[in-house]
Design a protein around this motif. Structure first.
Motif, PDB file in Angstrom:
ATOM      1  N   ALA A  49      59.251 -43.734  11.964  1.00 29.86           N
ATOM      2  CA  ALA A  49      60.017 -43.479  12.997  1.00 29.86           C
ATOM      3  C   ALA A  49      60.017 -42.100  13.336  1.00 29.86           C
ATOM      4  CB  ALA A  49      61.540 -43.844  12.873  1.00 29.86           C
ATOM      5  N   GLN A  50      59.795 -41.253  12.762  1.00 28.21           N
ATOM      6  CA  GLN A  50      59.795 -39.941  12.975  1.00 28.21           C
ATOM      7  C   GLN A  50      58.336 -39.641  13.698  1.00 28.21           C
ATOM      8  OE1 GLN A  50      60.963 -37.918   9.485  1.00 28.21           O
ATOM      9  NE2 GLN A  50      62.587 -36.908  10.704  1.00 28.21           N
ATOM     10  N   SER A  76      67.052 -32.382  16.833  1.00 28.86           N
ATOM     11  CA  SER A  76      67.198 -32.754  15.360  1.00 28.86           C
ATOM     12  C   SER A  76      68.277 -31.978  14.821  1.00 28.86           C
ATOM     13  CB  SER A  76      65.640 -32.511  14.914  1.00 28.86           C
ATOM     14  OG  SER A  76      64.698 -33.491  15.425  1.00 28.86           O
ATOM     15  N   ASN A  77      69.045 -31.708  15.410  1.00 28.57           N
ATOM     16  CA  ASN A  77      70.320 -31.011  14.734  1.00 28.57           C
ATOM     17  C   ASN A  77      71.620 -31.542  15.138  1.00 28.57           C
ATOM     18  OD1 ASN A  77      71.647 -29.380  12.985  1.00 28.57           O
ATOM     19  ND2 ASN A  77      71.221 -27.493  14.391  1.00 28.57           N
ATOM     20  N   CYS A  78      71.805 -32.800  14.702  1.00 34.34           N
ATOM     21  CA  CYS A  78      72.872 -33.446  15.102  1.00 34.34           C
ATOM     22  C   CYS A  78      74.301 -33.041  14.462  1.00 34.34           C
ATOM     23  CB  CYS A  78      72.768 -35.233  15.024  1.00 34.34           C
ATOM     24  SG  CYS A  78      72.051 -35.891  16.253  1.00 34.34           S
ATOM     25  N   LYS A  86      69.796 -43.491  18.186  1.00 33.65           N
ATOM     26  CA  LYS A  86      70.532 -42.453  17.496  1.00 33.65           C
ATOM     27  C   LYS A  86      69.329 -41.271  17.152  1.00 33.65           C
ATOM     28  CE  LYS A  86      74.617 -44.471  15.956  1.00 33.65           C
ATOM     29  NZ  LYS A  86      75.094 -45.277  14.915  1.00 33.65           N
ATOM     30  N   LEU A  87      68.434 -41.651  16.471  1.00 34.17           N
ATOM     31  CA  LEU A  87      67.131 -40.880  16.266  1.00 34.17           C
ATOM     32  C   LEU A  87      66.888 -40.229  17.352  1.00 34.17           C
ATOM     33  CD1 LEU A  87      65.942 -40.582  13.466  1.00 34.17           C
ATOM     34  CD2 LEU A  87      63.898 -41.802  14.318  1.00 34.17           C
ATOM     35  N   CYS A 136      69.246 -37.441  18.637  1.00 39.85           N
ATOM     36  CA  CYS A 136      69.273 -36.364  17.925  1.00 39.85           C
ATOM     37  C   CYS A 136      67.882 -35.629  18.235  1.00 39.85           C
ATOM     38  CB  CYS A 136      69.508 -36.570  16.387  1.00 39.85           C
ATOM     39  SG  CYS A 136      71.074 -36.898  16.169  1.00 39.85           S
ATOM     40  N   LYS A 158      61.823 -44.003   7.713  1.00 45.46           N
ATOM     41  CA  LYS A 158      62.079 -42.994   8.703  1.00 45.46           C
ATOM     42  C   LYS A 158      60.923 -42.087   8.835  1.00 45.46           C
ATOM     43  CE  LYS A 158      63.933 -38.943   6.955  1.00 45.46           C
ATOM     44  NZ  LYS A 158      65.082 -38.305   6.311  1.00 45.46           N
ATOM     45  N   GLU A 159      59.914 -42.008   7.985  1.00 46.11           N
ATOM     46  CA  GLU A 159      58.616 -41.440   8.496  1.00 46.11           C
ATOM     47  C   GLU A 159      57.822 -42.038   9.566  1.00 46.11           C
ATOM     48  OE1 GLU A 159      59.701 -40.560   4.210  1.00 46.11           O
ATOM     49  OE2 GLU A 159      59.455 -42.328   5.240  1.00 46.11           O
ATOM     50  N   ASN A 178      69.793 -47.453  15.324  1.00 46.94           N
ATOM     51  CA  ASN A 178      69.334 -46.534  14.495  1.00 46.94           C
ATOM     52  C   ASN A 178      68.251 -45.560  15.426  1.00 46.94           C
ATOM     53  OD1 ASN A 178      70.510 -46.549  12.056  1.00 46.94           O
ATOM     54  ND2 ASN A 178      68.554 -45.816  11.435  1.00 46.94           N
ATOM     55  N   TYR A 179      67.481 -46.433  16.168  1.00 49.69           N
ATOM     56  CA  TYR A 179      66.308 -45.760  17.007  1.00 49.69           C
ATOM     57  C   TYR A 179      67.038 -44.833  18.117  1.00 49.69           C
ATOM     58  CZ  TYR A 179      62.937 -49.059  14.808  1.00 49.69           C
ATOM     59  OH  TYR A 179      62.345 -49.848  14.242  1.00 49.69           O
ATOM     60  N   GLN A 203      71.371 -35.100   9.968  1.00 55.25           N
ATOM     61  CA  GLN A 203      71.025 -34.174  11.013  1.00 55.25           C
ATOM     62  C   GLN A 203      69.801 -34.998  12.079  1.00 55.25           C
ATOM     63  OE1 GLN A 203      69.408 -30.660   9.223  1.00 55.25           O
ATOM     64  NE2 GLN A 203      71.176 -29.373  10.067  1.00 55.25           N
ATOM     65  N   LYS A 204      69.059 -35.596  11.462  1.00 55.82           N
ATOM     66  CA  LYS A 204      67.921 -36.080  12.280  1.00 55.82           C
ATOM     67  C   LYS A 204      68.782 -37.761  12.946  1.00 55.82           C
ATOM     68  CE  LYS A 204      63.967 -34.433  10.266  1.00 55.82           C
ATOM     69  NZ  LYS A 204      64.415 -33.733   9.075  1.00 55.82           N
ATOM     70  N   GLY A 205      69.599 -37.904  12.367  1.00 54.00           N
ATOM     71  CA  GLY A 205      70.466 -39.069  13.101  1.00 54.00           C
ATOM     72  C   GLY A 205      69.696 -40.277  12.536  1.00 54.00           C
ATOM     73  N   TRP A 206      69.210 -40.148  11.356  1.00 51.70           N
ATOM     74  CA  TRP A 206      68.786 -41.593  10.853  1.00 51.70           C
ATOM     75  C   TRP A 206      69.881 -42.360  10.217  1.00 51.70           C
ATOM     76  CZ3 TRP A 206      64.677 -44.517  10.993  1.00 51.70           C
ATOM     77  CH2 TRP A 206      64.650 -45.638  10.160  1.00 51.70           C
TER      78      TRP A 206
END
Lengths: 229, 610
Positions: free
Chosen positions: A102-103, A227-229, A217-218, A221, A99-100, A214-215, B158-161
């Protein structure tokens, strides 16, 4: 009498219109509002992302099912080596592993990556759909799913190209691509080897479709919902 | 001390031996599961087994290796996840990378597993379940609620992960089986139609994707309406709509209604519900007649559809109706037409004749300018008969007038009219000089009855009957035709005073003969006789009015050149002297009737007329 006829015709027209509306209503959400080549038409980016996420979710769902069915049908008594997973053709592509990462990656880069992966899988999926039919006693469900996956992947590719075209400020790069050369392995004479090849391919796609899902969806959001899905 | 040590170790060995000899299976340490709750970390758990390391309780290690590693590494964290566990935090976790873990001690490997982290996701249970009342039913028995929850706190939705789908289950407190809803992505779900008098339990669990297993259930949420202070109706039992009873009673009621309608005598109601099938019907025609009547009758019926035609024909051209079909095989069975004609119910006879006769070719009688001649398929004058009259007739269905009653009726009327005639004639000035004739005629009239009856027996072929007069009452007075053959025999013996009683009507010639036997030449007689050979009729009136001065009239009797007609018209009436018979000018039948001796038949008329 003419009044009656006129009113009858009017009623018929209304009924026809309503029926057409109702029939095509289902297709409104799935059909693109803007046809290819139209200039003035604008679909919102959020709408595009929604459709892309739906498609990627569906593709991953199909690939999971197909993989599980294949494993059930052909995996009994065979020990498909899990390590063979390492030999996915898209392993060469550097993708965020957690996740890190990807962010931290820029969304444009991520989009390009997704696009590259989709492009890389286009050809293998075509061959998969054609070669899987040659497997002895292949169940219909696997055959149908193979065809469906290939179709949906094409649609997702088109959608992603549209999104990339919207999001990208600069030029669109075609660098990200991984050539697949596993066709001979799908056509091996030895059935065990061939089935192993299929198993690998399906497993690789199962993993990659999850990545893409995943990407996206990320990104959705992040870009659409803050960033508030 | 050493001895005690030795004894102690021996005892332990024996115990261990005994333990091993008891039959308990040897279980090795096993990796029970590896899971990742949020796709960011993962942990593996194992079991010890029942191996007891005799030498030393060896340390069991969990070693792992990623795809690109060359060597096995040891678990970074044995503590965080609990006993017999290994926890890999985010720095050690890579998604979509194959891992292999093995459980081993120094000497041997107990278990090994390979996986990738995205395949072992098992989310934590959702948290913060709560419910709100949406609405209640009007009866207050049922209500809808909305249940909400939060995703597991560890999952970064929330972040959709990670995306999770949830499954809700609920049941009543005293039930055993949980009801399940379909998995959905949203974190709120409505529950419809819960009984307000009962308490419910709700729980939720989640999973990452459809192909995987669900995580653990959340804590149970208790739903109790009474505690919330909501007014509701407490029902002791379940009230369900008695569908079965409704259906049964409805069917019974419907069946009873149908049976009552069918059995009811009320035609209106019956016709309303079960309307009768229309039967083909022609206006003015009795369908029974169509079934039973003969073809002739049916033809006449179908042709007779006009009302006012009869009136016309009653006045005009009714003479032609007198024509009778001689070829009718049923002649013997019926009364002489003359009798029928003489009857007062002439209309009825009208119809009798009209019905029977259809081949007489009386097209002329049906006037073309009458519009309602659609039904006259046959060009007969059958259409002329009155519908009403016909209706009366059809009741009896005796169109052939086979009824004897007609004859009986006709005869007295005939007698009546006859008696009337002479009286009337006596009133006229012409009749005075001939009372004896009148008397004789009077005397003759009582015998009419017999004569007519004789007629019935003797003659069956009365072609024509001369109409002598129309009474004020409207009935037709006919002079019945008498074959001269019959009467001639009597005429032969005719003397001055001896009038033949058989015949009420005399031919002029015969009278002359009788009166003045020797006065004329033979040829005249012959002629007269000849003329009387045919059916010769002489009206009573003309009889009375004829003067003795027959000499004058005889001169004008028709010459023997022409074929002797049945009837001779009277050209001039020299009353009271006598009649001048017109040899050539034969009377055309018209409204006014000439006081002619006789009536010329149409056939003869055709011959005579140039």
């Amino acid at each position: 009498m003419s009044n009656k006829e006129a009113s009858l015709k009017g009623l018929l027209l209304v009924v026809l219109l309503v029926s057409i509306m109702l029939l095509t209503k289902e297709g409104v959400t799935s059909l693109p509002i803007c046809s290819t080549g139209s200039v003035n038409c604008q679909v919102s980016l959020g709408e595009l992302f929604d459709r892309a996420v739906k498609l990627s979710h569906y593709i991953h769902f199909l690939s999971s099912e197909m993989f599980n069915e294949f494993d059930e049908h052909y995996g009994q008594g065979r020990h498909f080596i899990a390590r063979a997973v390492n030999s996915c053709h898209t392993s060469s592509l550097t993708t965020p592993e957690d996740k890190e990462q990807a962010q931290q990656i820029h969304h444009e880069a991520l989009l390009n990556l997704v696009l590259g992966m989709l492009r890389s899988w286009n050809e293998p999926l075509i061959h998969l759909a054609s070669e899987v039919q040659r497997i002895k006693e292949a169940p219909d469900t696997i055959l149908r799913k193979a065809v469906e996956i290939e179709e949906q992947n094409k649609r997702l590719l088109e959608g992603m190209e549209k999104i990339v075209g919207r999001v990208h400020s600069g030029e669109v790069g075609n660098e990200i691509y991984s050539q697949w050369e596993g066709l001979p392995s799908l056509q091996l004479a030895d059935e065990d080897s061939r089935l192993s090849a299929f198993y690998n391919l399906l497993h690789c796609f199962h993993r990659d479709s999850h990545k893409i899902d995943n990407y996206l969806k990320l990104l959705k959001c992040r870009l659409i919902h803050g960033s508030n899905c | 001390m050493d001895l005690w040590h030795l004894l102690f170790t021996l005892a332990l060995v024996c115990a261990s031996d005994s333990l091993s000899a008891s039959g308990e299976p040897l279980r090795w340490p096993q990796i029970s599961k590896c899971r990742s709750p949020e796709l960011e970390t993962f942990s593996c758990y194992w079991t010890d087994g029942n191996i007891y390391n005799l030498t030393a309780p060896g340390t069991i290690q969990l070693l792992y290796m990623k795809r690109n590693d060359e060597d096995w590494k040891e678990c970074p964290d044995y503590i965080t996840a609990g006993e017999n566990s290994c926890y890999f935090n985010t720095s050690y976790t890579s998604i979509w990378i194959p891992y292999c873990v093995k459980l081993a001690n120094k000497d041997e490997v107990f278990d090994e597993k390979c996986f990738s982290v995205d395949e072992i996701v098992l989310p934590d249970p959702p948290v913060h379940l709560n419910w709100t009342l949406l609405n209640t039913s009007q009866t207050g028995i049922h209500g809808d609620i909305q249940v909400r929850w939060d995703p597991p706190p560890t999952a970064d939705v929330q972040k959709g992960w990670i995306t999770l789908e949830y499954e809700l289950q609920y049941k009543e407190v005293n039930e055993t089986k949980w009801k399940e809803l379909e998995p959905r992505l949203s974190t709120m779900v409505p529950l419809y139609s819960l009984k307000m008098g009962r308490d419910y339990e709700i729980r939720v669990r989640s999973r990452q994707r459809t192909s995987e297993k669900f995580g653990e259930f959340s804590e149970i949420l208790y739903v109790s309406f009474s505690q919330a202070g909501i007014e509701f109706v407490h029902c002791a039992e379940d009230i369900e709509f008695p569908w079965f009873l409704v259906v049964v009673f409805g069917a019974c009621g419907l069946a009873i209604t149908v049976i009552l309608i069918l059995l009811s005598k009320q035609p209106r109601l019956k016709m309303l519900i079960f309307p009768p099938v229309p039967v083909p019907k022609i206006k003015g025609i009795d369908p029974d007649l169509l079934k039973k009547g003969k073809l002739d009758e049916v033809n006449s019926i179908l042709a007779s559809h006009d009302n006012y035609k009869t009136q016309l024909y009653n006045d005009d051209l009714w003479v032609e109706f007198i024509e009778l079909d001689i070829e009718d095989p049923d002649e013997k069975n019926r009364v002489s037409d003359t009798d029928r004609l003489l009857s007062e119910d002439h209309l009825k006879s009208h119809s009798c004749l009209g019905a029977k006769d259809d081949d007489s070719g009386r097209a002329s009688c049906c006037e073309p300018d009458i519009p309602e001649t659609d039904f006259s398929a046959s060009d007969t004058c059958d259409a002329i008969s009155d519908i009403d009259q016909f209706k009366k007739v059809t009741e009896k269905e005796d169109l052939l007038c086979l009824d004897r009653k007609d004859n009986d009726e006709s005869l007295p009327s005939l007698a009546n009219t006859d008696t009337q005639e002479p009286h009337m004639n006596t009133q006229s000035e012409n009749s005075q000089p001939w009372p004896p004739f009148a008397d004789r005629i009077d005397s003759a009239s009582p015998s009419v009855h017999t004569q007519l009856s004789n007629q019935n027996s003797l003659t069956n072929t009365d072609f024509y009957a001369q109409v002598s007069d129309i009474t004020p009452a409207g009935s037709v007075v006919l002079s019945p035709g008498q074959k001269s053959k019959v009467g001639r025999a009597q005429f032969d013996g005719c003397t001055e005073q001896n009038f033949p009683m058989d015949n009420a009507y005399f031919c002029e010639a015969d009278v002359k003969k009788c009166i003045a036997v020797t006065s004329h030449e033979e040829d005249e007689l012959h002629v007269q006789e000849q003329s009387c050979n045919e059916d010769a009729y002489f009206t009573t009136e003309s009889l009375t009015t004829t003067v003795v001065n027959l000499g004058a009239s005889t001169a004008e009797t028709p010459s023997s050149e022409m074929p002797v007609p049945d009837y001779t018209s009277i050209h001039i009436v020299h009353s009271p002297q006598g009649l001048v018979l017109n040899a050539t000018a034969l009377p055309v039948p018209d409204k006014e009737f000439n006081m002619s001796c006789g009536y010329v038949s149409t056939d003869q008329l055709n011959k005579i007329m140039p």
